[in-house]
Design an enzyme around this catalytic site. Structure first.
Site, short mmCIF file in Angstrom:
data_model
loop_
_atom_site.label_atom_id
_atom_site.label_comp_id
_atom_site.label_asym_id
_atom_site.label_seq_id
_atom_site.Cartn_x
_atom_site.Cartn_y
_atom_site.Cartn_z
N ASP A 9 0.86 -1.18 0.00
CA ASP A 9 0.00 0.00 0.00
C ASP A 9 0.90 1.24 0.00
OD1 ASP A 9 -1.80 1.99 0.42
OD2 ASP A 9 -2.54 1.27 2.37
N GLU A 106 -2.45 0.35 -4.48
CA GLU A 106 -2.38 -0.89 -3.70
C GLU A 106 -2.36 -2.08 -4.64
OE1 GLU A 106 -5.39 -0.89 -0.05
OE2 GLU A 106 -6.15 0.09 -1.84
#
Lengths: 402, 369
Positions: A9, A106
């Site tokens: 992320d 992500e």
């Protein structure tokens, strides 16, 4: 390998991209936001220095400016984010072919069977972080877990530049005390409904009687209960993005529009944009969705499925206008309009009709597409875009992206 | 209102008029059935304002009058009554109606009579009579091709036109078309052209049926009335111009097959099982007196071979299985002739030895994935 799933992320992704491109910005509170003059004045991302001043994503730009007067405000550059995102995905694919981009910042990765090449999953996570930092210049938090659900939760536990391993034995200490809203898939409305059952933490959800959850939420209840117990069967699907589920476009209007006559102009323009993109993808869709936001930011979103799939603006427009008349009172001013087409499938089948109308529209659309391919998206507009309510003509370079 | 009748005729009448009751209408009274007792007959009527049905049966009327009862309750109640004489008596003061059967009774609260919409019988000079079974079969063979989505109202209706001693019925949703002709020798001078809602005709099929029963059709500017003596069905007409269907029916063909209707229908159904819900597309290929029906999707493959009698060129094309299935269901003959003019032109299904019916089917264009 017990924990083969990784989620990377990117931290403050949009702001980090600007900092990576322009060294002057490093270590400064960078705030990426829209143009308030066009009523796009919302913070899209803020660097950690800016976040320290209390700036949050989704806040109005003027609000961020008062909280963080030293902030460097930059306009979003979407092309760059897509480019950076693709570079990160490429690095991840060096480790494993099973990489599933989940959003622009992500991506999941399944490293089962990679240990003899790169070591344990924790070692892989470290290598990945190092390479993204060195080669792309942004920081990321990586979650390492037995499945996608826990990897996602793990990545959120340490920010920025984190590395968290979350295995089943860690659940009672690390996950169960968290409020339910932290569970993947639980949003505001569901949180409220869970609160009605006196469920506040993930742990309370995990031990809640399954029959009650099933009765209340159906299949969703079963999934919720499994999720709270850290169980998730979904595989990392490297092709999840290949299948487009819906294509849509929305526009915040330069001023509030009142009355169907004015709103319909933008709806038609949006239908043109959306259908053009659906055609570019070689697709057809069946479900038309119309989203409207009023001046109090209350929104309405309604959809209807057509009898036959289509990628023709006229068909989509007819349904969208029907939805507008049915669900939006004529007096209510509109601030934002969105149209999307879902239920997309490859356009491999086309029912011929008796009177040759389908063929005629197909040829007309193909001709328009050829002109746009060659001379640009704006080379051909509907006459209605020339009326004062039209938004496509004025806002150059904004309305149509890619 | 006060009358006595047997359960059978009451139930039958209620079930007929119930077809016109609209429970979803914002006007609650349209969810009711109007009972009217007159000299030795009881009339039941219901309407959704688009269509109305009125039906009567003999009864021992001891007091004339009327009342309006909720269709759902009264029909469910009558259906469950024992097979005994039934006495119905309404009290105009309370609006309540008593249903008496044996030693038991039920009281049902009704709607105010004066609020029920007027139910005028259309009156006109334009009338003709058809045998019930002929009309029923004609409607059944055509109505399935009418469109259900309201985008273009004309296509939700069935065209009925007469002239030169003939009557034509046509329906199309632009993807298929069904046409039926009958002789109307008795009415050489009758020239009408109307579009009747497909919904109404679907109900008409259920009401008319037997050969002995003649149906009188009365036409006004905006309404049509079907009357078989006991049941009247009134419907509004759809305004607008029906497209010129004659122009789109090809006169010639390059290829023709004769095939068993049942075999093709069954093959079509099996093949369609493996297709996507939204677009059940099957491929057909004709060559060497063989018709191959095939489907190849993510779900699997089906290939069926049917022996046919072939005339003309080999050909391949694709159809929507649902449309083909619908057309085969209504063809009404053991074997069907299918004529083709090209892979993207209509295919025409005709019953063998019947030149007055055809069902036309547009193919789909396939693009390689």
């Amino acid at each position: 390998m017990r924990c083969p799933i990784l989620l990377a992320d990117m931290n403050a992704f949009f702001a980090s991209v600007h900092q990576a491109m322009d060294p002057v910005l490093r270590g400064k509170p960078v705030i990426v936001g829209g143009d308030p003059a066009k009523r796009h004045g919302i913070v899209l991302a803020a660097s950690y220095d800016a976040k320290a001043c209390g700036v949050k994503t989704g806040m109005a730009v003027w609000e961020a400016r008062s909280l963080c007067p030293r902030g460097v405000f930059v306009k979003p550059k979407h092309g760059c984010y897509v480019n950076f995102s693709a570079r990160i995905i490429r690095i991840m694919r060096d480790f494993s072919p099973l990489v599933e981009p989940f959003s622009i910042d992500e991506a999941f990765m399944d490293v089962s069977g990679c240990e003899s090449l790169f070591g344990t999953s924790t070692e892989i996570a470290l290598q990945l972080k190092g390479r993204i930092k060195r080669e792309v210049g942004v920081l990321c938090s990586v979650g390492v877990a037995p499945n996608k659900l826990l990897a996602k939760m793990a990545a959120g536990m340490q920010k920025p530049d984190g590395l968290t391993v979350l295995d089943f034995p860690d659940l009672p200490d690390k996950v169960w005390p968290l409020p339910v809203r932290e569970l993947f898939g639980v949003g505001g409305r569901l949180e409220k409904r869970l609160r009605d059952l006196n469920i506040h933490t993930i742990g309370e959800l995990a031990v809640y009687p399954l029959p009650v959850l099933k009765k209340r939420f159906g299949l969703m209840g079963h999934i919720l209960s499994l999720s709270a117990n850290g169980i998730d069967y979904s595989p990392v699907d490297p092709h999840s993005l290949d299948k487009v589920k819906s294509i849509g476009h929305q526009i915040t209007l330069p001023r509030d529009y009142r009355g169907y006559q004015q709103i319909k102009v933008v709806v038609l323009e949006l239908c043109e944009i959306v259908c053009r993109r659906v055609r570019l993808g070689g697709l057809v869709g069946r479900t038309v969705n119309l989203t409207l936001k009023d001046t109090e930011f209350l929104w309405m979103s309604r959809s209807r499925t057509m009898a036959y799939p289509s990628n023709n603006a006229g068909d989509v427009y007819r349904v969208a206008v029907d939805l507008l008349h049915q669900h939006w009172p004529a007096w209510k001013p509109v601030r934002m309009v969105g149209v999307s087409l879902a239920g997309l499938v490859k356009n491999t089948v086309e029912q011929v009709d008796l009177f040759g109308e389908v063929e005629k529209t197909r040829l007309l659309n193909a001709a328009c597409d050829r002109i746009k391919d060659r001379f640009g998206e704006r080379s051909l507009l509907r006459a209605i875009s020339l009326t004062p309510e039209g938004v496509l003509l004025e806002r150059k370079g904004e309305a149509v992206r890619g | 209102m006060k009358f006595a009748c047997d359960k059978e005729s009451l139930l039958n009448a209620v079930q007929i008029v119930q077809r016109a009751v609209s429970l979803k209408n914002p006007l609650p009274i349209l969810g009711g059935i109007k009972f009217e007792a007159e000299d030795e007959r009881v009339f039941l009527s219901a309407t959704d304002l688009e269509m109305g049905i009125r039906c009567s049966f003999p009864a021992q009327v001891t007091q004339t009058g009327s009342s309006i009862l909720p269709a759902k309750v009264i029909s469910e109640l009558i259906r469950r009554l024992p097979d005994l004489p039934i006495y119905i008596e309404s009290d105009p003061l309370t609006g309540s109606t008593m249903v008496k059967y044996g030693q038991s009774e039920a009281n049902i609260n009704g709607y105010p009579v004066e609020e029920f919409p007027d139910f005028p019988m259309p009156e006109s000079e334009i009338k003709f009579i058809l045998p019930g079974d002929v009309l029923r079969e004609m409607v059944r063979q055509v109505v399935y091709a009418a469109a259900t989505d309201e985008n273009r109202p004309v296509f939700t209706g069935v065209l009925l036109e007469t002239g030169n001693g003939e009557m034509n019925m046509v329906a199309t949703d632009t993807h298929r078309l069904a046409w039926r002709k009958i002789n109307l020798e008795k009415y050489q001078d009758l020239n009408i052209n109307l579009i009747i809602p497909g919904k109404t005709l679907n109900e008409l099929i259920k009401i008319c049926g037997s050969a002995e029963q003649n149906i009188e059709i009365t036409v006004t500017d905006n309404q049509v009335l079907f009357n078989n003596g006991e049941v009247c069905l009134i419907s509004r007409l759809i305004g607008g111009q029906f497209p010129n269907y004659r122009q789109v029916i090809p006169g010639e063909y390059i290829s023709r097959i004769r095939v068993s209707t049942k075999e093709l229908a069954e093959a079509t159904e099996r093949a369609a099982l493996l297709t996507r819900d939204g677009s059940p597309i099957i491929r057909l290929k004709i060559s060497d007196n063989t018709l191959v029906v095939s489907v190849n999707t993510e779900a699997g493959r089906v290939r069926e071979e049917i022996a046919v009698y072939q005339e003309g060129e080999p050909l391949q094309f694709a159809f929507n299985a649902r449309y083909l299935g619908d057309a085969l269901k209504t063809i009404g003959s053991e074997d069907v002739n299918i004529e083709f003019t090209g892979p993207l032109s209509p295919g025409i299904l005709r019953p063998v030895a019947d030149i007055d019916y055809l069902s036309l089917l547009l193919p789909v264009r396939l693009r390689d994935e």
